[in-house]
Every structure is written in C-alpha cells, then in structure tokens.
Design an enzyme around this catalytic site. Structure first.
Site: not given
Ligand code: UD1
Ligand code: UDP
Length: 383
Positions: A99, A121, A135, A214, A216, A247
């Site tokens: 999602d 999923e 999401e 994490h 939003r 995160h």
């Molecule tokens: C995204 C997904 C969310 C999911 C989450 C899993 C959307 C809108 N959101 O949210 O559904 O639950 O991923 O974790 O698709 N960043 C880094 N390095 C990384 C990853 C993220 O620096 O490897 C930082 C960056 O500044 C980035 C910010 O995190 O801009 C947010 O990342 P983004 O993918 O936009 O949103 P998430 O909150 O991670």
């Molecule tokens: N996870 C990971 N390292 C971490 C925290 C979570 O590998 O430090 C894994 C966790 O086991 C799960 C997935 O990341 O499988 C969940 O991701 P996240 O919580 O970022 O996203 P969501 O599931 O809420 O979309």
C-alpha cells in the site's frame, strides 16, 4: 526451456522488499518466467539491506529517494521513472505489493500501458480514509487497478468481495511476510552487530520493550505522547529497557531527539537489518509499534504488541489476542503498558503463538497462480 512470459515486480520500501523477496525467489525458480525486478528506491538504505540479504538482482534501480520527500513529488517521480521501462520491457504482468506510493503508482503506470496487474496483500482495509494515511487509499486505488488479487486472509477476501471484486479474481494465499520470517528467524541466533550484542548483554536481567514508530499520521504530537508515556514507564519499572531502531525519516527523528534524547535506558539505534531485527523481535518481551508488518510477524513469534494507532487493517492479529490497539494518547499508552508489565495473566494471554497470516508457502502459491493466469490469458484478448 524457453522463457515464455515476462513478469515484472516493482517495489521500493523496506516492507515491500521483505514481502516481495520470497515471491521473486519463487518466480525465478519457474523455468518459463523471465523475472524482471524494478526498484523504485523510494527508500534507499532500508531497502538495500533487504535486497542484499535475499540476493535479489534488480534489472532497474530508479534511485528515487529524496530526503523529506512529499507524497506528490514522490508520486510524480515514480510514474515518470517507471513509464519508459514499461514501454521498453513490455511485461506480460506487473506485480506490486502492499500500500505504499510505489505500489499504487506502479499499478497505475501498468494500467496506462494496458498491462495486467497482480496485487499482493490485497484487501486490507480500516475503512478510514486518513488512517493510515495515505495507505488506506493507496490500497483501494490499487484494488481498482488490479486484475489478480492475492488476499492474505479470508477477511481480506471478504473486504474485496464487498467492494464488488469478482471472486474468480481473488486468491487467498497467506501473507508472504511469513515466508520471509520463517526463513530468517533462528533458534540460537548470534547477533553480529557489536553495539546490539553489548546492549543485550548489559541488560540480560531486564525486560526488553522493542519500539518502532513511523506512520505519517503519528508524526508530531501523537509520537510525542507515545514517547512520553514510555519514558514514564521506564522511570517506574527499573527492570525494563527499550531498544528503538529509529526509522530514517527525519520527521520521526526530530521528535525522538526532543523527548527521548536523554533517557538512560532507551537505546536509540539505526534501523536494524531485517535478519537481526526479526531475531530481536523473537527475543523481546513486548513490542510497542505502529508498523503494519510487525503486527503480522508478532503472532507467529508469540510476542504481545501494543499497537499505537487508532485503527488497524490487521484485525486477525487482534482476534488472535496478540495485538492490542491502544491509540496514541499518553494516558492510554501508559495504562496499557503498565497493565502488560504488571499483570502476568494478561501478558501470558497475549503471548500465545498463532498463525493468522499463513504457513510460509504464500509465495509458492502466488507463483503457481501467476503461471496459470499467464497460460490461460495467452492468445486471449484481455482488454
Ligand atoms: C513509507 C510508506 C509507508 C510504509 C513505510 C515503511 C508511502 C507514502 N509510505 O513511509 O506506507 O509503511 O515506508 O517504512 O509510501 N529515509 C531515508 N532512508 C531510507 C528510507 C527513508 O533516509 O532508507 C527518509 C528520507 O528522508 C525519506 C523519508 O525517510 O524522505 C520518508 O520516506 P518515505 O518513503 O517517503 O515515507 P515513509 O514514512 O518511509
Ligand atoms: N524491520 C526491519 N528493521 C527494523 C524495523 C523493522 O527489518 O529496524 C522490518 C520488520 O521486521 C517488518 C518490516 O520491517 O517486516 C516493517 O516495516 P515498516 O514498519 O517500516 O513498515 P510497515 O510494515 O508499517 O509498512
């Protein structure tokens, strides 16, 4: 054997990679399938660690992540990035998972090219437009674009049926998160990370609370209240400590620094790689999280989860007794943590293992269904 079909998988974030990896592996074992992997890299470091662990070879890496990216800018970059690849590769099927922005936008791009979409999923719903945000709407839009719906549970299937999806397009497969989990959690796992081993050894007489946040919709005040409740709990229970793999989102880290920066028994660490993370999950006493995937992993491991959200699209984990929805307000989070730490009976009741999300064979089922679908749609005009 001739590669008769091209299947493209597209993913970009940590959870998509974890849940798509077993599917990629299952497709790669099919002789008739040419498996083409596209990474949007909506995440970067958090994605790369999963891709490395599962040894996934990507055909394209769009390298899209920008720090502090907005939903609109991300959406625009994903569609611009995927479009020419679809035109060039012309896959027979595009698979997306979950999602995220990557999920929805990749499905939209495939639709614009009239390429069928399989949604892994499928059918998770809270029924609330802004919870989780964005999401819930990403999932619904992806359902509208998909031709094959891989529902993890019968409840998810029922949600799709209620929205008018025809039953012959829905397959209940289990969730591939369990395939990944069963392949990765080890009984006698040794943590290679020196920092983590040090923390675990120094606190072996204490109860471990594992924290991840994490979402939003939880940024800002909700997170502040969750962290304040946890800090109060630590002050009152000297036999507890917290590990918080933070995160990477800077908007999460600014609240963490403000509220938890000086707490003694809260260990703020970088996100853990998937392998140490799930093995740490298996060692934790309780979990405080707003993650979707962790709600699915915890029942299999028998780990009580206090889910700091107002809604969940994972009611199976709540019904199994492992997950309790506690919202984000200070008083409720504090009271729920207190209860779980002081009432042995309640704790034991939540710490039962259950498998509402599958048997670890979801990815094999998906690969079989994909082959059947492609065989049957060969020579058929599907538009
Ligand atoms: C995204 C997904 C969310 C999911 C989450 C899993 C959307 C809108 N959101 O949210 O559904 O639950 O991923 O974790 O698709 N960043 C880094 N390095 C990384 C990853 C993220 O620096 O490897 C930082 C960056 O500044 C980035 C910010 O995190 O801009 C947010 O990342 P983004 O993918 O936009 O949103 P998430 O909150 O991670
Ligand atoms: N996870 C990971 N390292 C971490 C925290 C979570 O590998 O430090 C894994 C966790 O086991 C799960 C997935 O990341 O499988 C969940 O991701 P996240 O919580 O970022 O996203 P969501 O599931 O809420 O979309």
């Amino acid at each position: 054997m001739e590669k008769r079909f091209k299947v493209m998988t597209v993913f970009g974030t940590r959870p998509e990679a974890i849940k798509m990896a077993p599917v990629v592996k299952a497709l790669e074992r099919q002789e008739s399938i040419d498996c083409c992997v596209i990474l949007t890299a909506q995440h970067r470091e958090m994605l790369d660690q999963v891709v490395d662990l599962f040894q996934i070879k990507a055909s394209y890496d769009l390298n899209l992540m920008k720090h502090g990216q907005t939903l609109s800018s991300l959406t625009a970059r994903v569609i611009e990035g995927i479009d020419p690849i679809l035109a060039e590769e012309k896959p027979d099927l595009v698979l997306v998972q979950g999602d995220t922005s990557t999920t929805f936008v990749a499905a939209l791009a495939a639709f614009y090219h009239r390429i069928p979409v399989g949604h892994i999923e499928a059918g998770l719903r809270t029924g609330k437009k802004y919870s989780p945000w964005p999401e819930e709407i990403n999932r619904k839009l992806t359902t509208g674009l998909a031709d094959l719906h891989f529902a993890p549970t019968t409840l998810a299937k029922d949600n799709l049926l209620r929205e008018g999806i025809s039953p012959e397009k829905i397959y209940v497969t289990g969730n591939t998160v369990i395939d990944a989990l069963l392949a990765t959690v080890k009984k006698e796992y040794e943590f290679a990370d020196q920092n983590l081993s040090k923390i675990l050894n120094a606190n072996s007489d204490k109860r471990l609370i594992l924290l991840t946040t994490h979402r939003r919709e939880n940024l800002g005040e909700p997170m502040r209240q969750i962290y304040q409740a946890l800090a109060q709990i630590l002050a009152e229970h000297s036999d507890t400590y917290v590990i918080f793999p933070m995160h990477k989102n800077p908007a999460v880290r600014s609240v963490v620094a403000e509220v938890l920066g000086k707490e003694q028994r809260i260990h703020l660490i970088e996100p853990l790689d998937y392998e140490p993370f799930v093995n740490l999950l298996a060692r934790a006493d309780l979990i405080l999280t707003d993650s979707g995937g962790i709600q699915e992993e915890a029942p299999s491991l028998g780990k009580p989860v206090l889910c700091v959200r107002d809604t969940t699209e994972r009611p199976e984990a709540v019904a199994a007794g492992t997950v309790l929805l506690v919202g984000t307000e200070y008083q409720r989070v504090y009271a729920s943590l207190t209860k779980l730490l002081t009432d042995r009976q309640i704790y034991q009741k939540m710490a039962q293992t259950a498998n509402p999300y599958g048997d670890g064979l979801a990815s094999l089922r998906i690969a079989d269904i994909v082959i059947d679908y492609l065989e049957n749609s060969k020579n058929k005009n599907i538009y």
